[in-house]
Design a protein around this motif. Sequence first.
Motif, PDB file in Angstrom:
ATOM      1  N   ILE A   1     -24.442 -15.653   7.698  1.00  0.00           N
ATOM      2  CA  ILE A   1     -23.304 -16.505   8.090  1.00  0.00           C
ATOM      3  C   ILE A   1     -22.413 -16.756   6.880  1.00  0.00           C
ATOM      4  N   ARG A   2     -23.047 -17.105   5.761  1.00  0.00           N
ATOM      5  CA  ARG A   2     -22.267 -17.372   4.544  1.00  0.00           C
ATOM      6  C   ARG A   2     -21.539 -16.124   4.056  1.00  0.00           C
ATOM      7  N   LEU A   3     -22.191 -14.966   4.200  1.00  0.00           N
ATOM      8  CA  LEU A   3     -21.553 -13.720   3.776  1.00  0.00           C
ATOM      9  C   LEU A   3     -20.344 -13.413   4.657  1.00  0.00           C
ATOM     10  N   ASP A   4     -20.490 -13.624   5.966  1.00  0.00           N
ATOM     11  CA  ASP A   4     -19.362 -13.396   6.881  1.00  0.00           C
ATOM     12  C   ASP A   4     -18.181 -14.298   6.507  1.00  0.00           C
ATOM     13  N   GLN A   5     -18.511 -15.550   6.157  1.00  0.00           N
ATOM     14  CA  GLN A   5     -17.458 -16.488   5.749  1.00  0.00           C
ATOM     15  C   GLN A   5     -16.806 -16.029   4.447  1.00  0.00           C
ATOM     16  N   LEU A   6     -17.633 -15.526   3.521  1.00  0.00           N
ATOM     17  CA  LEU A   6     -17.102 -15.033   2.242  1.00  0.00           C
ATOM     18  C   LEU A   6     -16.200 -13.825   2.458  1.00  0.00           C
ATOM     19  N   LEU A   7     -16.635 -12.894   3.321  1.00  0.00           N
ATOM     20  CA  LEU A   7     -15.837 -11.698   3.597  1.00  0.00           C
ATOM     21  C   LEU A   7     -14.510 -12.065   4.260  1.00  0.00           C
ATOM     22  N   ALA A   8     -14.543 -13.056   5.178  1.00  0.00           N
ATOM     23  CA  ALA A   8     -13.318 -13.493   5.848  1.00  0.00           C
ATOM     24  C   ALA A   8     -12.367 -14.138   4.845  1.00  0.00           C
ATOM     25  N   SER A   9     -12.900 -14.976   3.954  1.00  0.00           N
ATOM     26  CA  SER A   9     -12.071 -15.619   2.925  1.00  0.00           C
ATOM     27  C   SER A   9     -11.503 -14.579   1.974  1.00  0.00           C
ATOM     28  N   HIS A  10     -12.328 -13.579   1.644  1.00  0.00           N
ATOM     29  CA  HIS A  10     -11.877 -12.520   0.743  1.00  0.00           C
ATOM     30  C   HIS A  10     -10.725 -11.740   1.370  1.00  0.00           C
ATOM     31  N   LYS A  11     -10.848 -11.445   2.682  1.00  0.00           N
ATOM     32  CA  LYS A  11      -9.791 -10.700   3.365  1.00  0.00           C
ATOM     33  C   LYS A  11      -8.491 -11.510   3.416  1.00  0.00           C
ATOM     34  N   ARG A  12      -8.611 -12.818   3.720  1.00  0.00           N
ATOM     35  CA  ARG A  12      -7.405 -13.663   3.761  1.00  0.00           C
ATOM     36  C   ARG A  12      -6.748 -13.703   2.384  1.00  0.00           C
ATOM     37  N   GLN A  13      -7.561 -13.816   1.355  1.00  0.00           N
ATOM     38  CA  GLN A  13      -6.999 -13.874   0.010  1.00  0.00           C
ATOM     39  C   GLN A  13      -6.339 -12.546  -0.368  1.00  0.00           C
ATOM     40  N   GLN A  14      -6.980 -11.428  -0.002  1.00  0.00           N
ATOM     41  CA  GLN A  14      -6.407 -10.119  -0.316  1.00  0.00           C
ATOM     42  C   GLN A  14      -5.076  -9.915   0.396  1.00  0.00           C
ATOM     43  N   ASP A  15      -5.007 -10.384   1.648  1.00  0.00           N
ATOM     44  CA  ASP A  15      -3.737 -10.279   2.396  1.00  0.00           C
ATOM     45  C   ASP A  15      -2.648 -11.106   1.718  1.00  0.00           C
ATOM     46  N   MET A  16      -3.012 -12.308   1.287  1.00  0.00           N
ATOM     47  CA  MET A  16      -2.041 -13.186   0.616  1.00  0.00           C
ATOM     48  C   MET A  16      -1.599 -12.563  -0.703  1.00  0.00           C
ATOM     49  N   LEU A  17      -2.554 -12.044  -1.466  1.00  0.00           N
ATOM     50  CA  LEU A  17      -2.217 -11.436  -2.758  1.00  0.00           C
ATOM     51  C   LEU A  17      -1.296 -10.226  -2.574  1.00  0.00           C
ATOM     52  N   ALA A  18      -1.574  -9.449  -1.539  1.00  0.00           N
ATOM     53  CA  ALA A  18      -0.747  -8.258  -1.282  1.00  0.00           C
ATOM     54  C   ALA A  18       0.695  -8.656  -0.982  1.00  0.00           C
ATOM     55  N   LYS A  19       0.888  -9.738  -0.198  1.00  0.00           N
ATOM     56  CA  LYS A  19       2.249 -10.201   0.107  1.00  0.00           C
ATOM     57  C   LYS A  19       2.962 -10.707  -1.133  1.00  0.00           C
ATOM     58  N   GLU A  20       2.215 -11.479  -1.951  1.00  0.00           N
ATOM     59  CA  GLU A  20       2.829 -12.021  -3.164  1.00  0.00           C
ATOM     60  C   GLU A  20       3.197 -10.899  -4.135  1.00  0.00           C
ATOM     61  N   GLU A  21       2.296  -9.934  -4.282  1.00  0.00           N
ATOM     62  CA  GLU A  21       2.553  -8.823  -5.210  1.00  0.00           C
ATOM     63  C   GLU A  21       3.693  -7.945  -4.704  1.00  0.00           C
ATOM     64  N   GLU A  22       3.795  -7.822  -3.370  1.00  0.00           N
ATOM     65  CA  GLU A  22       4.905  -7.053  -2.802  1.00  0.00           C
ATOM     66  C   GLU A  22       6.237  -7.752  -3.087  1.00  0.00           C
ATOM     67  N   PHE A  23       6.246  -9.112  -2.963  1.00  0.00           N
ATOM     68  CA  PHE A  23       7.458  -9.878  -3.256  1.00  0.00           C
ATOM     69  C   PHE A  23       7.851  -9.705  -4.723  1.00  0.00           C
ATOM     70  N   ILE A  24       6.865  -9.814  -5.624  1.00  0.00           N
ATOM     71  CA  ILE A  24       7.133  -9.698  -7.062  1.00  0.00           C
ATOM     72  C   ILE A  24       7.687  -8.322  -7.388  1.00  0.00           C
ATOM     73  N   ALA A  25       7.050  -7.265  -6.825  1.00  0.00           N
ATOM     74  CA  ALA A  25       7.505  -5.898  -7.103  1.00  0.00           C
ATOM     75  C   ALA A  25       8.900  -5.657  -6.549  1.00  0.00           C
ATOM     76  N   ARG A  26       9.199  -6.294  -5.393  1.00  0.00           N
ATOM     77  CA  ARG A  26      10.487  -6.062  -4.738  1.00  0.00           C
ATOM     78  C   ARG A  26      11.641  -6.739  -5.451  1.00  0.00           C
ATOM     79  N   PHE A  27      11.391  -7.970  -5.965  1.00  0.00           N
ATOM     80  CA  PHE A  27      12.501  -8.745  -6.529  1.00  0.00           C
ATOM     81  C   PHE A  27      12.418  -8.937  -8.048  1.00  0.00           C
ATOM     82  N   ALA A  28      11.498  -8.211  -8.703  1.00  0.00           N
ATOM     83  CA  ALA A  28      11.310  -8.399 -10.151  1.00  0.00           C
ATOM     84  C   ALA A  28      12.575  -8.085 -10.942  1.00  0.00           C
ATOM     85  N   ALA A  29      13.365  -7.122 -10.474  1.00  0.00           N
ATOM     86  CA  ALA A  29      14.545  -6.704 -11.234  1.00  0.00           C
ATOM     87  C   ALA A  29      15.795  -7.502 -10.887  1.00  0.00           C
ATOM     88  N   ARG A  30      15.709  -8.444  -9.944  1.00  0.00           N
ATOM     89  CA  ARG A  30      16.898  -9.209  -9.525  1.00  0.00           C
ATOM     90  C   ARG A  30      16.934 -10.545 -10.239  1.00  0.00           C
TER      91      ARG A  30
END
Length: 482
Positions: A189-218
């Motif tokens: 149960i704890r592992l499933d919760q950890l994997l779910a939290s990890h996936k949510r964090q990875q999705d959030m990080l991907a969006k933030e990194e995409e924003f940074i890469a997209r607007f870094a030069a502006r």
Amino acid sequence: MIGYFSQDVGEMAGRSALEEVMAGVGNVVQLAGELKAMEEAMCTELPDNEMTALLERYGNAVEEFEHKGGYDLDTRAQTVLTGLGIGPDAFHRPVETFSGGWKMRIALAKILTLRPDVLLLDEPTNHLDVESIIWLEDWLTSEFKGALLMTSHDRDFMNRIVSRIIEVANKTITTYGGNYEFYEREREIRLDQLLASHKRQQDMLAKEEEFIARFAARASHAAQVQSRVKKLEKIDRIEIPAEERAVKFEFALPPRSGEDVVRIENLSKSWAGHDGQPKSVFGGVSGMIQRLNKIAVVGVNGAGKSTFLKVLAGETQPTSGSATIGASVQLGYFSQHAMDLLNPKKTVFETLQDTIPHASIGVIRNLLGAFLFQGDAVEKRIENLSGGEKSRVVLATLLARPLNFLILDEPTNHLDIRSREILLEALQSFTGTVVLVSHDRHFLRSLVNRVFEIDHGEMRIYEGNYEYYLGKTEKAAQLKSA
């Protein structure tokens, strides 16, 4: 008082088995001598003040002697030795005549006879047969009144004995209330919760990194970009422990053997006994091992299980009779001795590569990964491996070959629970024939479909799984005692 049993039993020599056990409670034996001396002194005429002091010392000594179980010490030592498989006929054998595994039993008996307040056990079931494990379970649950802390890879043993699990992993200690089955469910149960939290964090990080890469030069977004960069730097990254990452490997299909894998006819084997006279291990054994059989060979320690496997594997010749290997049978044999045959100077990778020289690096790494050798671990030298790691290497080399008949003598010894599960899954999906000896009851229940029992030199064949065998033997024992 603390009693500690470890896998390092130290030197044993110069005593009998019973004397060695009694030596572990030497302070109680010494106390018995002091009591006897005080009793003799009380029979003499002493001044009142000396007699009063003597009686006080005697009373304290009696209380301590009773607390340490001194009055039934000899009986207790004999009971524990017998329960661990060393019967009265071996009480007075010199300890140096026992093998390493039997010396471990004597060392364990020494600790149990102490009846300490706190018992520390490091893999107590490693060298015990099933009967001795069951006896130890009963002793710990009914006779032992102190606290117990142990390490174990025996699921059934833990399920019956423990009420808490302490997990040491990923640089942290986590406590679970309950037995091993509860721990497994809760951990999942704890592992499933950890994997779910990890996936949510990875999705959030991907969006933030995409924003940074997209607007870094502006220039118009410079403040927002810097804000998000700082935000990412402060985030605690959720990591999935390496051991939780699924390793997938499918073993190649072995060549098909004939239906009759081994024909056994009037097989017998004798060894020279301690007195130099021939001693029958088993005799008159007949039967058939057929394709896809997964057979457990069971019996008390010393019944001849390992000897029977050696005869099947051709490692030793029978005294009489025959064990004839069938058509197209490709045999592989695992024993504890196999670990000693590994080249200590070679790496794990080189050892497996020698077994399957035409396989690609990727195939070898995948196979080693299935046996928990990942990353740089494949470059470790054999001489630097633990007993469990060496066992995994030998099993990997065995299962990498195109074999259709596996003879396994205690393959789970020294393996941790995860390694046992990996081996169990491999053998469950193995499309060949297996004959094995193991004291892991969970392993046997989950795998075998026939049972060969060696008892007093005879073999009884049970046409059913391990639970069927237990039910039949339990019923037979009840009828015998009725």
